[in-house]
Design a protein around this motif. Structure first.
Motif, PDB file in Angstrom:
ATOM      1  N   LEU A  11       7.886   8.797   6.039  1.00 39.16           N
ATOM      2  CA  LEU A  11       8.314   7.717   6.672  1.00 39.16           C
ATOM      3  C   LEU A  11       7.497   6.556   5.934  1.00 39.16           C
ATOM      4  CD1 LEU A  11       7.329   8.596  10.359  1.00 39.16           C
ATOM      5  CD2 LEU A  11       9.469   8.508   9.131  1.00 39.16           C
ATOM      6  N   GLY A  12       7.002   6.602   4.811  1.00 41.44           N
ATOM      7  CA  GLY A  12       6.403   5.758   3.882  1.00 41.44           C
ATOM      8  C   GLY A  12       7.532   4.514   3.443  1.00 41.44           C
ATOM      9  N   LEU A  13       8.559   5.118   2.975  1.00 39.76           N
ATOM     10  CA  LEU A  13       9.552   4.229   2.176  1.00 39.76           C
ATOM     11  C   LEU A  13      10.357   3.636   3.215  1.00 39.76           C
ATOM     12  CD1 LEU A  13      10.867   6.112  -0.665  1.00 39.76           C
ATOM     13  CD2 LEU A  13       9.497   4.404  -1.059  1.00 39.76           C
ATOM     14  N   ILE A  14      10.661   4.030   4.271  1.00 41.95           N
ATOM     15  CA  ILE A  14      11.436   3.519   5.420  1.00 41.95           C
ATOM     16  C   ILE A  14      10.648   2.307   5.863  1.00 41.95           C
ATOM     17  CG2 ILE A  14      10.914   5.052   7.181  1.00 41.95           C
ATOM     18  CD1 ILE A  14      13.673   4.546   8.248  1.00 41.95           C
ATOM     19  N   VAL A  37       6.931  -1.498  -9.121  1.00 39.20           N
ATOM     20  CA  VAL A  37       6.025  -0.263  -9.025  1.00 39.20           C
ATOM     21  C   VAL A  37       6.582   0.851  -9.855  1.00 39.20           C
ATOM     22  CG1 VAL A  37       4.227   1.078  -7.850  1.00 39.20           C
ATOM     23  CG2 VAL A  37       5.027  -1.392  -7.033  1.00 39.20           C
ATOM     24  N   ARG A  38       6.029   1.305 -10.966  1.00 39.93           N
ATOM     25  CA  ARG A  38       6.557   2.202 -11.708  1.00 39.93           C
ATOM     26  C   ARG A  38       5.422   3.366 -11.810  1.00 39.93           C
ATOM     27  NH1 ARG A  38       7.911   2.165 -18.164  1.00 39.93           N
ATOM     28  NH2 ARG A  38       8.532   4.447 -18.197  1.00 39.93           N
ATOM     29  N   ASP A  39       5.817   4.745 -11.699  1.00 43.05           N
ATOM     30  CA  ASP A  39       5.015   5.915 -11.879  1.00 43.05           C
ATOM     31  C   ASP A  39       5.528   6.637 -13.054  1.00 43.05           C
ATOM     32  OD1 ASP A  39       7.227   7.535 -10.909  1.00 43.05           O
ATOM     33  OD2 ASP A  39       6.491   7.239  -8.803  1.00 43.05           O
ATOM     34  N   ASN A  40       4.947   7.790 -13.333  1.00 44.15           N
ATOM     35  CA  ASN A  40       5.435   8.625 -14.603  1.00 44.15           C
ATOM     36  C   ASN A  40       5.828   9.982 -13.841  1.00 44.15           C
ATOM     37  OD1 ASN A  40       4.651   6.945 -16.456  1.00 44.15           O
ATOM     38  ND2 ASN A  40       2.617   7.692 -16.787  1.00 44.15           N
ATOM     39  N   GLY A  41       6.219  10.017 -12.417  1.00 41.78           N
ATOM     40  CA  GLY A  41       6.754  11.396 -11.736  1.00 41.78           C
ATOM     41  C   GLY A  41       8.209  11.728 -12.431  1.00 41.78           C
ATOM     42  N   PRO A  42       8.683  12.687 -11.629  1.00 42.67           N
ATOM     43  CA  PRO A  42       9.868  13.215 -12.134  1.00 42.67           C
ATOM     44  C   PRO A  42      11.075  12.179 -11.823  1.00 42.67           C
ATOM     45  CG  PRO A  42       9.100  14.492 -10.264  1.00 42.67           C
ATOM     46  CD  PRO A  42       7.946  13.654 -10.696  1.00 42.67           C
ATOM     47  N   GLY A  43      10.713  11.261 -10.799  1.00 37.10           N
ATOM     48  CA  GLY A  43      11.815  10.593 -10.037  1.00 37.10           C
ATOM     49  C   GLY A  43      12.575  11.157  -9.285  1.00 37.10           C
ATOM     50  N   ILE A  44      13.758  10.740  -8.901  1.00 40.32           N
ATOM     51  CA  ILE A  44      14.602  11.175  -7.704  1.00 40.32           C
ATOM     52  C   ILE A  44      15.883  11.632  -8.271  1.00 40.32           C
ATOM     53  CG2 ILE A  44      13.596   9.969  -5.834  1.00 40.32           C
ATOM     54  CD1 ILE A  44      15.704   7.888  -5.948  1.00 40.32           C
ATOM     55  N   PRO A  45      16.822  12.753  -7.661  1.00 36.90           N
ATOM     56  CA  PRO A  45      18.063  13.184  -8.034  1.00 36.90           C
ATOM     57  C   PRO A  45      18.829  11.935  -7.985  1.00 36.90           C
ATOM     58  CG  PRO A  45      17.025  14.746  -6.674  1.00 36.90           C
ATOM     59  CD  PRO A  45      16.240  13.530  -6.744  1.00 36.90           C
ATOM     60  N   GLU A  46      19.906  11.978  -9.081  1.00 35.07           N
ATOM     61  CA  GLU A  46      20.821  10.960  -9.286  1.00 35.07           C
ATOM     62  C   GLU A  46      21.749  10.775  -7.778  1.00 35.07           C
ATOM     63  OE1 GLU A  46      21.387   8.205 -10.957  1.00 35.07           O
ATOM     64  OE2 GLU A  46      19.792   9.340 -12.343  1.00 35.07           O
ATOM     65  N   GLU A  80       0.745  -1.250  -0.002  1.00 32.83           N
ATOM     66  CA  GLU A  80       0.047  -0.121  -0.011  1.00 32.83           C
ATOM     67  C   GLU A  80       0.844   1.135  -0.089  1.00 32.83           C
ATOM     68  OE1 GLU A  80      -2.398  -0.550   3.402  1.00 32.83           O
ATOM     69  OE2 GLU A  80      -4.197  -1.170   2.140  1.00 32.83           O
ATOM     70  N   ASN A  81       1.966   1.276   0.793  1.00 30.17           N
ATOM     71  CA  ASN A  81       2.840   2.199   0.831  1.00 30.17           C
ATOM     72  C   ASN A  81       3.481   2.678  -0.614  1.00 30.17           C
ATOM     73  OD1 ASN A  81       2.400   3.144   3.476  1.00 30.17           O
ATOM     74  ND2 ASN A  81       4.049   2.004   4.065  1.00 30.17           N
ATOM     75  N   LEU A  82       3.774   1.636  -1.253  1.00 25.79           N
ATOM     76  CA  LEU A  82       4.485   1.761  -2.665  1.00 25.79           C
ATOM     77  C   LEU A  82       3.835   2.223  -3.597  1.00 25.79           C
ATOM     78  CD1 LEU A  82       6.887  -1.414  -2.423  1.00 25.79           C
ATOM     79  CD2 LEU A  82       7.537   0.990  -1.789  1.00 25.79           C
ATOM     80  N   ILE A  83       2.511   1.438  -3.596  1.00 23.62           N
ATOM     81  CA  ILE A  83       1.294   1.862  -4.621  1.00 23.62           C
ATOM     82  C   ILE A  83       0.718   3.308  -4.501  1.00 23.62           C
ATOM     83  CG2 ILE A  83      -0.764   1.201  -5.744  1.00 23.62           C
ATOM     84  CD1 ILE A  83       0.039  -1.456  -5.214  1.00 23.62           C
TER      85      ILE A  83
END
Length: 502
Positions: free
Chosen positions: A467-470, A432-441, A404-407
């Motif tokens: 806190l969702g990803l952790i 799980v793949r989205d169409n957002g800008p992603g994260i900085p390298e 649920e956190n990832l989706i």
């Protein structure tokens, strides 16, 4: 030069690691087999050297004794006048009892070449040395072995086996044995040759080359294999407690519930098991203390936050009141979120079989029912329902919170959320793949820090707490899985969750 040696040493270590057994029992057995085999080769080498030395000494003594007797016989005939030699030889033949086959030939008899072993060559060398040192022998001396069936006597056409029974050939033909015959030819005056043929007294010395050394006999090898079998069983029982230790460590790593293991075995295992049991208790106490600490902090902060909220609402200045209330609400959300993380990652539920495909399908359908864009893609659209392809053993509630956190993140920060699931060997991989800008390298690990949020995330979801990803990664790890992030080449963020089947 030192760098090259180190490089080759690393390559050798890598090759040894790849080729050697991975289990402790296998490595014990490999080392033991190598030691037994090496010691066997060493014993065999020493045995062969000692046996060969003894055989050479015995052969030299026997050869010297026979050579001295034949030298005396040869000297006797050499010193006889030429007119009496044939008469003496004929008299010996008809009287019987001669140890040798003796003739006087008008020519040198060419023998069929015989394949000499080291023992045969030793006899030849001893006879040549003794005969050449004799006082009355001055002519040419030839010593060689011959097979009885190809041995020629009298001349280069007459075979020994063709002679009548009364010519003395019975001293050289020992049926059914095929013993090599030693032939000595001594050149006399007037181009005559004294011809002597005999058998070695101990012919077993000459024929023992092909026998296996005692340490390599079949019976010895069988006993060695039997000992290795018993050693393998002993090693298995010795390392079996370590398998239980490994399973206990794996179970404890999943749900942090202590699994006591018996502290019996060898001294090293007892120490390891005692330390492992103590470590489990310490970690469990630490987790309980952490939960109580967060609960206490949350409880203690609620009262002052409530008082501050009341005082802020009593302010007459709207410009000052709104920032105060906003900061207090943010502080209250952080406290509640921190407590929720502790409670959510400390999950007490029994593991059971979970169908991840069904769980993901239910979650994406629920999202679609409220107007959110989330889709599930599977590479096996026609596989039989309920075949267990995507079943794993885990905690359903913890897995559902993780997914649920990832989706949810994919929907909020880069809808639509495309979810892919596949089975690779003994692992289930969910992407799980989205169409957002992603994260900085370079921020693939930084993004997992508590309360860390990117500017884009703050704009899209001001009420988030970071806190969702952790939480999702912690829930994946207690199932023995992993979670990693990367920017997709075609755009958007791709989150890969890997979970073991067992």
């Amino acid at each position: 030069m030192t760098g090259i040696i180190k490089e080759y040493w690393q390559i050798l270590k890598h090759q040894f690691h790849e080729c050697s057994p991975r289990t402790l029992a296998g490595r014990f057995l490999m080392v033991m087999f190598a030691l037994v085999f090496t010691s066997q080769l060493l014993v065999n080498h020493l045995w062969e050297r000692e046996t060969e030395s003894d055989r050479q000494e015995a052969l030299a003594r026997v050869s010297t004794s026979v050579a001295l007797r034949m030298s005396a016989t040869t000297e006797y005939f050499v010193t006889l006048p030429a007119s009496l030699r044939k008469a003496a030889i004929n008299k010996l033949r008809y009287m019987g009892g001669a140890r040798y086959f003796i003739t006087l030939n008008p020519e040198f008899i060419k023998l069929v070449p015989y394949e000499n072993s080291w023992a045969h060559q030793t006899v030849v060398n001893v006879f040549k040395a003794v005969l050449k040192n004799a006082n009355h022998i001055s002519g040419r001396v030839e010593v060689a072995f011959s097979r009885p069936e190809t041995l020629k006597v009298f001349d280069n056409q007459t075979l020994l086996q063709d002679l009548p029974d009364n010519r003395g050939q019975e001293t050289l033909l020992v049926e059914p044995l095929d013993l090599p015959v030693l032939v000595i030819q001594v050149e006399l005056e007037n181009s005559e040759w004294l011809y002597l043929a005999t058998l070695m007294p101990d012919s077993s010395i000459l024929s023992a080359d092909d026998s296996s050394p005692a340490p390599l006999q079949t019976s010895y090898l069988i006993w060695m294999l039997v000992l290795l079998v018993f050693a393998t069983m002993a090693i298995y029982f010795m390392v079996r407690p370590f398998a239980a230790l490994s399973k206990a460590a794996n179970d404890f790593g999943r749900d942090l519930e202590p699994v006591a293991i018996p502290e019996r075995g060898c001294l090293e295992y007892e120490r390891t098991a005692r330390a492992f049991n103590q470590m489990q208790q310490n970690i469990r106490h630490y987790m309980n203390d952490r939960k109580q600490l967060f609960s206490g902090i949350s409880h203690d902060l609620k009262t002052p936050i409530t008082r501050l909220r009341l005082r802020a609402e009593m302010l007459d200045d709207d410009v000052q009141r709104e920032p105060f209330i906003h900061d207090l609400e943010h502080l209250e959300i952080m406290v509640k979120s921190a407590l929720q993380v502790v409670s959510n990652t400390d999950i007490h539920e029994p593991p059971r079989v979970v169908d991840l495909e069904r769980m993901l399908n239910d979650m994406t359908l629920a999202a679609q029912s409220v107007g959110q864009r989330a889709w599930l893609h599977t590479p096996f659209l026609n596989h039989p329902e309920g075949d267990g392809r995507y079943n794993i053993t885990g905690k359903p509630l913890a897995l559902k919170r993780c997914l649920e956190n990832l989706i949810g993140n994919a929907i909020v920060y880069g809808a639509p959320a495309n979810v892919y699931i596949e089975r690779v060997a003994d692992q289930v991989i969910i992407i799980v793949r989205d169409n957002g800008p992603g994260i900085p390298e370079g921020m693939e690990e930084t993004i997992f820090k508590p309360y860390f949020r990117l500017d884009y995330g703050c704009q899209k979801n001001p009420d988030g707490n970071g806190l969702g990803l952790i939480t999702a990664r912690h829930l994946a790890r207690i199932h023995g899985g992993s979670l990693r992030l990367r920017n997709h080449p075609e755009g958007g963020l791709e989150v890969t969750l890997t979970l073991p089947v067992a």
